[in-house]
Write a protein that holds these residues in place. Sequence first.
Motif, mmCIF file in Angstrom:
data_model
loop_
_atom_site.group_PDB
_atom_site.id
_atom_site.type_symbol
_atom_site.label_atom_id
_atom_site.label_comp_id
_atom_site.label_asym_id
_atom_site.label_seq_id
_atom_site.Cartn_x
_atom_site.Cartn_y
_atom_site.Cartn_z
ATOM 1 N N ASP A 176 102.891 -40.057 -29.920
ATOM 2 C CA ASP A 176 104.153 -39.438 -30.309
ATOM 3 C C ASP A 176 104.030 -37.937 -30.146
ATOM 4 O OD1 ASP A 176 105.473 -41.789 -31.012
ATOM 5 O OD2 ASP A 176 104.654 -41.763 -33.033
ATOM 6 N N VAL A 177 104.978 -37.342 -29.415
ATOM 7 C CA VAL A 177 105.021 -35.897 -29.231
ATOM 8 C C VAL A 177 106.451 -35.426 -29.455
ATOM 9 C CG1 VAL A 177 103.094 -35.905 -27.587
ATOM 10 C CG2 VAL A 177 105.434 -36.022 -26.730
ATOM 11 N N LYS A 178 106.604 -34.134 -29.625
ATOM 12 C CA LYS A 178 107.937 -33.555 -29.781
ATOM 13 C C LYS A 178 108.659 -33.679 -28.443
ATOM 14 C CE LYS A 178 110.274 -29.407 -31.335
ATOM 15 N NZ LYS A 178 110.105 -28.036 -31.827
ATOM 16 N N GLN A 179 109.780 -34.381 -28.420
ATOM 17 C CA GLN A 179 110.463 -34.690 -27.172
ATOM 18 C C GLN A 179 110.888 -33.444 -26.401
ATOM 19 O OE1 GLN A 179 113.480 -37.658 -27.421
ATOM 20 N NE2 GLN A 179 113.877 -37.594 -25.242
ATOM 21 N N ALA A 180 111.225 -32.378 -27.102
ATOM 22 C CA ALA A 180 111.612 -31.149 -26.406
ATOM 23 C C ALA A 180 110.449 -30.585 -25.595
ATOM 24 C CB ALA A 180 112.105 -30.113 -27.403
ATOM 25 N N LEU A 181 109.215 -30.806 -26.048
ATOM 26 C CA LEU A 181 108.037 -30.271 -25.356
ATOM 27 C C LEU A 181 107.532 -31.186 -24.255
ATOM 28 C CD1 LEU A 181 106.012 -28.833 -28.363
ATOM 29 C CD2 LEU A 181 107.454 -27.587 -26.744
ATOM 30 N N GLY A 182 107.739 -32.490 -24.403
ATOM 31 C CA GLY A 182 107.258 -33.401 -23.371
ATOM 32 C C GLY A 182 107.309 -34.853 -23.792
ATOM 33 N N GLU A 183 106.588 -35.668 -23.043
ATOM 34 C CA GLU A 183 106.490 -37.105 -23.304
ATOM 35 C C GLU A 183 105.045 -37.538 -23.072
ATOM 36 O OE1 GLU A 183 109.238 -39.523 -21.084
ATOM 37 O OE2 GLU A 183 110.744 -37.950 -21.138
ATOM 38 N N TRP A 184 104.672 -38.648 -23.700
ATOM 39 C CA TRP A 184 103.335 -39.203 -23.517
ATOM 40 C C TRP A 184 103.488 -40.714 -23.509
ATOM 41 C CZ3 TRP A 184 98.649 -36.359 -25.694
ATOM 42 C CH2 TRP A 184 97.456 -37.041 -25.413
ATOM 43 N N SER A 185 103.398 -41.296 -22.330
ATOM 44 C CA SER A 185 103.587 -42.730 -22.244
ATOM 45 C C SER A 185 102.902 -43.291 -21.006
ATOM 46 C CB SER A 185 105.083 -43.007 -22.271
ATOM 47 O OG SER A 185 105.543 -43.816 -21.301
ATOM 48 N N GLY B 77 102.056 -29.206 -36.101
ATOM 49 C CA GLY B 77 100.719 -29.392 -36.657
ATOM 50 C C GLY B 77 99.667 -29.132 -35.602
ATOM 51 N N GLY B 78 98.583 -29.833 -35.693
ATOM 52 C CA GLY B 78 97.469 -29.616 -34.781
ATOM 53 C C GLY B 78 97.671 -30.269 -33.435
ATOM 54 N N PRO B 79 96.760 -29.988 -32.531
ATOM 55 C CA PRO B 79 96.850 -30.558 -31.182
ATOM 56 C C PRO B 79 96.420 -32.018 -31.152
ATOM 57 C CG PRO B 79 94.838 -29.327 -31.394
ATOM 58 C CD PRO B 79 95.601 -29.114 -32.677
ATOM 59 N N ILE B 80 96.755 -32.683 -30.064
ATOM 60 C CA ILE B 80 96.226 -34.014 -29.789
ATOM 61 C C ILE B 80 94.982 -33.800 -28.941
ATOM 62 C CG2 ILE B 80 96.659 -36.260 -28.744
ATOM 63 C CD1 ILE B 80 99.690 -35.667 -29.232
ATOM 64 N N VAL B 81 93.841 -34.262 -29.433
ATOM 65 C CA VAL B 81 92.545 -33.997 -28.815
ATOM 66 C C VAL B 81 92.122 -35.215 -27.988
ATOM 67 C CG1 VAL B 81 90.146 -33.393 -29.265
ATOM 68 C CG2 VAL B 81 91.951 -32.522 -30.771
ATOM 69 N N VAL B 82 91.875 -34.973 -26.693
ATOM 70 C CA VAL B 82 91.522 -36.041 -25.760
ATOM 71 C C VAL B 82 90.181 -35.705 -25.123
ATOM 72 C CG1 VAL B 82 92.239 -37.243 -23.649
ATOM 73 C CG2 VAL B 82 93.970 -36.410 -25.250
ATOM 74 N N PRO B 83 89.239 -36.653 -25.075
ATOM 75 C CA PRO B 83 87.978 -36.387 -24.372
ATOM 76 C C PRO B 83 88.266 -36.038 -22.908
ATOM 77 C CG PRO B 83 87.842 -38.420 -25.633
ATOM 78 C CD PRO B 83 89.271 -37.987 -25.674
ATOM 79 N N ASN C 155 84.611 -27.767 -26.098
ATOM 80 C CA ASN C 155 83.504 -28.691 -26.379
ATOM 81 C C ASN C 155 83.741 -30.107 -25.859
ATOM 82 O OD1 ASN C 155 82.214 -26.602 -27.759
ATOM 83 N ND2 ASN C 155 83.191 -27.148 -29.682
ATOM 84 N N GLY C 156 84.081 -30.226 -24.594
ATOM 85 C CA GLY C 156 84.242 -31.549 -23.995
ATOM 86 C C GLY C 156 85.556 -32.235 -24.327
ATOM 87 N N GLN C 157 86.493 -31.491 -24.874
ATOM 88 C CA GLN C 157 87.778 -32.079 -25.245
ATOM 89 C C GLN C 157 88.926 -31.222 -24.730
ATOM 90 O OE1 GLN C 157 87.070 -32.103 -29.487
ATOM 91 N NE2 GLN C 157 86.602 -34.298 -29.414
ATOM 92 N N VAL C 158 89.982 -31.891 -24.270
ATOM 93 C CA VAL C 158 91.202 -31.214 -23.854
ATOM 94 C C VAL C 158 92.193 -31.350 -25.000
ATOM 95 C CG1 VAL C 158 93.032 -31.097 -22.127
ATOM 96 C CG2 VAL C 158 90.722 -31.783 -21.445
ATOM 97 N N LEU C 159 92.754 -30.237 -25.415
ATOM 98 C CA LEU C 159 93.680 -30.219 -26.547
ATOM 99 C C LEU C 159 95.102 -29.988 -26.022
ATOM 100 C CD1 LEU C 159 90.786 -29.044 -27.445
ATOM 101 C CD2 LEU C 159 91.984 -28.405 -29.506
ATOM 102 N N PHE C 160 95.993 -30.920 -26.339
ATOM 103 C CA PHE C 160 97.388 -30.840 -25.926
ATOM 104 C C PHE C 160 98.235 -30.484 -27.144
ATOM 105 C CE2 PHE C 160 95.413 -33.598 -22.797
ATOM 106 C CZ PHE C 160 95.962 -33.163 -21.607
ATOM 107 N N PHE C 161 98.934 -29.361 -27.079
ATOM 108 C CA PHE C 161 99.781 -28.889 -28.177
ATOM 109 C C PHE C 161 101.218 -29.302 -27.895
ATOM 110 C CE2 PHE C 161 96.022 -26.329 -28.205
ATOM 111 C CZ PHE C 161 95.762 -26.084 -29.537
ATOM 112 N N LEU C 162 101.557 -30.518 -28.293
ATOM 113 C CA LEU C 162 102.871 -31.083 -27.985
ATOM 114 C C LEU C 162 103.584 -31.631 -29.213
ATOM 115 C CD1 LEU C 162 101.937 -32.950 -24.690
ATOM 116 C CD2 LEU C 162 103.161 -30.791 -24.927
ATOM 117 N N LYS C 163 103.157 -31.214 -30.384
ATOM 118 C CA LYS C 163 103.805 -31.665 -31.618
ATOM 119 C C LYS C 163 103.544 -30.638 -32.706
ATOM 120 C CE LYS C 163 99.850 -34.407 -33.064
ATOM 121 N NZ LYS C 163 99.559 -34.674 -34.426
#
Length: 175
Positions: free
Chosen positions: A130-139, A80-86, A70-78
């Motif tokens: 903030d994401v789980k460092q083993a899975l990736g980085e977001w900066s 709990g739930g995903p980080i939802v980005v338009p 629905n117009g959102q990209v969901l990143f599963f990097l932590k």
Amino acid sequence: MSEVWLRSNRRVLILAMVPVAALGLLGLAFSMSDGSSLTWGLGIVCLAVAGLLLAGLAYQWIQPRITYRNGQVLFFLKAGGPIVVPVQVVEAFFLGQGPAELPVSNDNQTKTVNLIARLSQRHPQWLCRDVKQALGEWSEGYITIRGIWCEPLTSETIRRLNHRLHEVLQEQSEG
């Protein structure tokens, strides 16, 4: 329903399931033996631990790294739930390289191919998370997904992701 764009690394999960299944079989053998109640109890504990570990691995099996809904990209990097980005914020995907960040490795020289998602600089609220460092980085507007924890990253994978991103953005601009 979400459309899966990038899956988790199922090869690593299969490898992780082998010793867990062995623990379960050992527990089953202990619990079915005619030994003491201590042997039976140890077997039940092994079975319970193996069951919990297999459940966790099964969850990781179905957990994707990137989906679209629905117009959102969901990143599963932590956790709990995903980080939802338009979707309009996501500009492109490309290959990169970086440290594998393996939990058993003390050697920071181990490298892996990574997926990089570039985000628009016009949306500063998405520059860092903030994401789980083993899975990736977001900066700084770049999301790095470590290749060790997702499906094999090839030029075809990147082409497919960018093609689908372009299609979704076209659909939104037309609608």
